[in-house]
Motif scaffolding. Structure first.
Motif, PDB file in Angstrom:
ATOM      1  N   LEU A 173       5.384  88.813  41.811  1.00  0.00           N
ATOM      2  CA  LEU A 173       6.553  89.347  41.119  1.00  0.00           C
ATOM      3  C   LEU A 173       6.139  90.513  40.215  1.00  0.00           C
ATOM      4  CD1 LEU A 173       9.572  89.165  40.513  1.00  0.00           C
ATOM      5  CD2 LEU A 173       9.026  87.567  38.650  1.00  0.00           C
ATOM      6  N   THR A 174       4.996  90.386  39.553  1.00  0.00           N
ATOM      7  CA  THR A 174       4.506  91.448  38.674  1.00  0.00           C
ATOM      8  C   THR A 174       4.256  92.729  39.456  1.00  0.00           C
ATOM      9  OG1 THR A 174       3.476  89.782  37.246  1.00  0.00           O
ATOM     10  CG2 THR A 174       2.718  92.059  37.001  1.00  0.00           C
ATOM     11  N   LEU A 175       3.633  92.611  40.604  1.00  0.00           N
ATOM     12  CA  LEU A 175       3.355  93.796  41.425  1.00  0.00           C
ATOM     13  C   LEU A 175       4.643  94.386  41.988  1.00  0.00           C
ATOM     14  CD1 LEU A 175       0.142  92.642  43.333  1.00  0.00           C
ATOM     15  CD2 LEU A 175       0.312  94.165  41.347  1.00  0.00           C
ATOM     16  N   GLN A 176       5.586  93.542  42.384  1.00  0.00           N
ATOM     17  CA  GLN A 176       6.859  94.043  42.896  1.00  0.00           C
ATOM     18  C   GLN A 176       7.604  94.807  41.805  1.00  0.00           C
ATOM     19  OE1 GLN A 176      10.271  93.451  42.386  1.00  0.00           O
ATOM     20  NE2 GLN A 176      10.814  94.727  44.156  1.00  0.00           N
ATOM     21  N   GLU A 177       7.558  94.294  40.591  1.00  0.00           N
ATOM     22  CA  GLU A 177       8.215  94.981  39.475  1.00  0.00           C
ATOM     23  C   GLU A 177       7.549  96.320  39.182  1.00  0.00           C
ATOM     24  OE1 GLU A 177       9.777  91.211  36.724  1.00  0.00           O
ATOM     25  OE2 GLU A 177       7.770  92.043  36.407  1.00  0.00           O
ATOM     26  N   HIS A 178       6.231  96.350  39.249  1.00  0.00           N
ATOM     27  CA  HIS A 178       5.500  97.565  38.882  1.00  0.00           C
ATOM     28  C   HIS A 178       5.607  98.646  39.952  1.00  0.00           C
ATOM     29  CE1 HIS A 178       2.397  99.979  36.884  1.00  0.00           C
ATOM     30  NE2 HIS A 178       1.904 100.209  38.097  1.00  0.00           N
ATOM     31  N   TYR A 179       5.387  98.278  41.203  1.00  0.00           N
ATOM     32  CA  TYR A 179       5.363  99.263  42.286  1.00  0.00           C
ATOM     33  C   TYR A 179       6.721  99.445  42.957  1.00  0.00           C
ATOM     34  CZ  TYR A 179       0.259  99.248  41.968  1.00  0.00           C
ATOM     35  OH  TYR A 179      -1.047  99.374  41.526  1.00  0.00           O
ATOM     36  N   GLY A 180       7.578  98.435  42.844  1.00  0.00           N
ATOM     37  CA  GLY A 180       8.872  98.501  43.514  1.00  0.00           C
ATOM     38  C   GLY A 180       8.831  98.029  44.947  1.00  0.00           C
ATOM     39  N   TYR A 181       7.673  97.591  45.399  1.00  0.00           N
ATOM     40  CA  TYR A 181       7.486  97.100  46.770  1.00  0.00           C
ATOM     41  C   TYR A 181       6.145  96.386  46.832  1.00  0.00           C
ATOM     42  CZ  TYR A 181       4.303 101.069  47.139  1.00  0.00           C
ATOM     43  OH  TYR A 181       3.276 101.954  46.929  1.00  0.00           O
ATOM     44  N   LEU A 182       5.897  95.709  47.945  1.00  0.00           N
ATOM     45  CA  LEU A 182       4.605  95.056  48.174  1.00  0.00           C
ATOM     46  C   LEU A 182       3.965  95.510  49.482  1.00  0.00           C
ATOM     47  CD1 LEU A 182       5.454  91.376  47.095  1.00  0.00           C
ATOM     48  CD2 LEU A 182       4.119  93.061  45.819  1.00  0.00           C
ATOM     49  N   THR A 183       4.768  95.666  50.510  1.00  0.00           N
ATOM     50  CA  THR A 183       4.247  96.014  51.835  1.00  0.00           C
ATOM     51  C   THR A 183       3.450  97.315  51.803  1.00  0.00           C
ATOM     52  OG1 THR A 183       6.113  94.917  52.906  1.00  0.00           O
ATOM     53  CG2 THR A 183       4.855  96.479  54.235  1.00  0.00           C
ATOM     54  N   GLY A 184       2.224  97.255  52.276  1.00  0.00           N
ATOM     55  CA  GLY A 184       1.362  98.428  52.325  1.00  0.00           C
ATOM     56  C   GLY A 184       0.376  98.522  51.177  1.00  0.00           C
ATOM     57  N   LEU A 185       0.559  97.712  50.144  1.00  0.00           N
ATOM     58  CA  LEU A 185      -0.405  97.707  49.043  1.00  0.00           C
ATOM     59  C   LEU A 185      -1.734  97.110  49.503  1.00  0.00           C
ATOM     60  CD1 LEU A 185       1.716  96.456  45.990  1.00  0.00           C
ATOM     61  CD2 LEU A 185       0.983  98.805  46.465  1.00  0.00           C
ATOM     62  N   THR A 186      -2.806  97.486  48.827  1.00  0.00           N
ATOM     63  CA  THR A 186      -4.119  96.891  49.067  1.00  0.00           C
ATOM     64  C   THR A 186      -4.614  96.255  47.778  1.00  0.00           C
ATOM     65  OG1 THR A 186      -4.703  98.470  50.810  1.00  0.00           O
ATOM     66  CG2 THR A 186      -6.521  97.332  49.701  1.00  0.00           C
ATOM     67  N   VAL A 187      -4.949  94.987  47.858  1.00  0.00           N
ATOM     68  CA  VAL A 187      -5.458  94.228  46.718  1.00  0.00           C
ATOM     69  C   VAL A 187      -6.945  93.985  46.922  1.00  0.00           C
ATOM     70  CG1 VAL A 187      -5.404  91.986  45.547  1.00  0.00           C
ATOM     71  CG2 VAL A 187      -3.262  93.112  46.204  1.00  0.00           C
ATOM     72  N   ASN A 210      -2.687  94.232  52.231  1.00  0.00           N
ATOM     73  CA  ASN A 210      -4.081  94.176  52.667  1.00  0.00           C
ATOM     74  C   ASN A 210      -4.943  93.545  51.580  1.00  0.00           C
ATOM     75  OD1 ASN A 210      -3.466  95.805  55.074  1.00  0.00           O
ATOM     76  ND2 ASN A 210      -3.261  97.497  53.619  1.00  0.00           N
ATOM     77  N   LEU A 211      -6.022  92.896  51.980  1.00  0.00           N
ATOM     78  CA  LEU A 211      -6.891  92.210  51.019  1.00  0.00           C
ATOM     79  C   LEU A 211      -8.351  92.541  51.291  1.00  0.00           C
ATOM     80  CD1 LEU A 211      -7.278  90.196  48.700  1.00  0.00           C
ATOM     81  CD2 LEU A 211      -7.208  88.348  50.387  1.00  0.00           C
ATOM     82  N   ARG A 212      -9.037  92.976  50.227  1.00  0.00           N
ATOM     83  CA  ARG A 212     -10.460  93.259  50.282  1.00  0.00           C
ATOM     84  C   ARG A 212     -11.142  92.353  49.256  1.00  0.00           C
ATOM     85  NH1 ARG A 212     -11.423  98.318  52.696  1.00  0.00           N
ATOM     86  NH2 ARG A 212     -13.254  98.765  51.391  1.00  0.00           N
ATOM     87  N   ILE A 213     -12.200  91.643  49.679  1.00  0.00           N
ATOM     88  CA  ILE A 213     -12.818  90.607  48.862  1.00  0.00           C
ATOM     89  C   ILE A 213     -14.293  90.910  48.649  1.00  0.00           C
ATOM     90  CG2 ILE A 213     -13.396  88.143  48.734  1.00  0.00           C
ATOM     91  CD1 ILE A 213     -11.002  87.690  50.684  1.00  0.00           C
ATOM     92  N   ALA A 214     -14.752  90.798  47.399  1.00  0.00           N
ATOM     93  CA  ALA A 214     -16.181  90.913  47.100  1.00  0.00           C
ATOM     94  C   ALA A 214     -16.613  89.669  46.329  1.00  0.00           C
ATOM     95  CB  ALA A 214     -16.477  92.164  46.293  1.00  0.00           C
ATOM     96  N   THR A 215     -17.543  88.912  46.880  1.00  0.00           N
ATOM     97  CA  THR A 215     -18.110  87.744  46.207  1.00  0.00           C
ATOM     98  C   THR A 215     -19.623  87.774  46.355  1.00  0.00           C
ATOM     99  OG1 THR A 215     -17.881  86.427  48.223  1.00  0.00           O
ATOM    100  CG2 THR A 215     -16.084  86.287  46.636  1.00  0.00           C
ATOM    101  N   PRO A 216     -20.358  87.279  45.365  1.00  0.00           N
ATOM    102  CA  PRO A 216     -21.810  87.175  45.533  1.00  0.00           C
ATOM    103  C   PRO A 216     -22.141  86.170  46.642  1.00  0.00           C
ATOM    104  CG  PRO A 216     -21.159  86.903  43.231  1.00  0.00           C
ATOM    105  CD  PRO A 216     -19.916  86.813  44.040  1.00  0.00           C
TER     106      PRO A 216
END
Length: 350
Positions: A173-187, A210-216
């Motif tokens: 909801l926070t991201l939708q409020e800030h950007y006005g959309y979700l589709t196409g965002l990369t987290v 889209n999702l990009r993950i970095a973990t040790p």
């Protein structure tokens, strides 16, 4: 009396069958979440997640911005069981449920010992007879599954070792409020393979993110969750990448996310974990390779080694609107589960 008992148990069985039927999908082509449990976003399709977010935005608009009183939960009660301490989960649920006219009941580990003083099976049945819905914040996800199996009221996951889905609703909801959309965002998620990451993996692809993950090394997300997330990315046409270098994961991202490095119950590992996570702190340097409009999320509480003050208190940080949205999204979720209310504001754009 025997006949009455049989009738009562038949009603319980019928309710559970109906609830379980609704878990499989929407009702006759429309979104109907009434009676559903909420253990993991894995069980919810894109339209259902969007509907919860729409409901949450509606309540926020009508109550916060328009000052309306909506006693949608009048006469209803919720049992809130907490094996683990909490600030946001307790306050958001307790104040939100009361704001809608309902009665929240808070139970700590001193009040109820699951599987110790009373079995989870017995606890589930007792609470089902006394309240309309149960939120449980537990150590083991299997506890939630057992509660859900035995209860005949909906169960909400307030946090488990495997998932934290109500936090992700607030994030979305926070991201939708800030950007006005979700589709196409990369987290980009940078940190430990926690329940936060698992819940992101079970939801973002369904919303076109889209999702990009970095973990040790050694802190990767659960292998089964990863396999399921790969399937979702393929199904919904999004990207899912796993890295061991934070800067690689942050490349071109719209949203940088991190979580605690030392979860509750793992305090004895703190020294080792701080060493293993060296270089994973989110800083402005991390953001230098992200998209120009990058923002930052953290579920809180935050430690300075996870993200520095420059980022955490900057205009790019959405952590405090994110924390507030814990309230509106838990309210939206519960209204979806317990009532027939329909949002009055226009549908959100995703």
């Amino acid at each position: 009396m025997f006949a009455l008992r049989n009738t009562s148990m038949h009603n319980v069985k019928t309710f559970k069958q109906a609830r379980n039927f609704r878990v499989e999908g929407t009702c006759l082509g429309s979104v109907n979440l009434k009676g559903r449990s909420f253990l993991t976003l894995k069980d919810f399709n894109p339209d259902e997640i969007k509907h919860i977010l729409w409901m949450s935005a509606d309540l926020k608009q009508r109550i916060k911005h328009e000052g309306q009183y909506l006693p949608l939960l009048q006469g209803k009660s919720i049992a809130m069981m907490f094996e683990k301490r909490s600030t946001r989960t307790r306050l958001s649920t307790e104040t939100g449920f009361a704001l809608l006219g309902g009665h929240p009941c808070f139970l700590t580990s001193r009040d109820i010992h699951l599987g110790v003083n009373e079995s989870s099976k017995d606890t589930a049945r007792v609470l089902s007879s006394l309240t309309d819905i149960v939120l449980a914040r537990v150590y083991s996800h299997s506890t939630l599954e057992e509660l859900n199996q035995e209860a005949y009221v909906p169960i909400i996951n307030g946090l488990s070792d495997l998932y934290h889905p109500i936090q992700i609703l607030a994030d979305l909801l926070t991201l939708q409020e800030h950007y006005g959309y979700l589709t196409g965002l990369t987290v980009s998620y940078i940190g430990d393979g926690t329940n936060i990451l698992h819940s992101l993996m079970m939801s973002l692809a369904k919303l076109g993110v889209n999702l990009r993950i970095a973990t040790p090394k050694g802190y990767e997300p659960d292998a089964t969750v990863t396999q399921e997330a790969m399937h979702l990315a393929k199904q919904f046409g999004t990207e899912l990448h796993l890295f061991s270098e934070p800067m690689a994961a942050a490349q071109g991202s719209n949203v940088l996310v991190t979580d605690t490095w030392v979860s509750m119950g793992k305090e004895d590992e703190k020294t080792k974990r701080l060493k293993d996570f060296h270089g994973y702190q989110v800083t402005m340097q991390t953001g230098s390779v992200a998209a120009p409009d990058w923002t930052f999320l953290h579920s809180l509480p935050r430690k300075s080694e996870e993200v520095d003050d420059e980022v955490f208190y900057s205009p790019r940080s959405l952590v405090f609107p994110e924390a507030e949205n814990r309230k509106w999204t838990i309210m939206g979720l519960i209204v979806c589960i317990l009532t027939d209310y329909s949002p009055q504001i226009p549908k959100l754009k995703f």
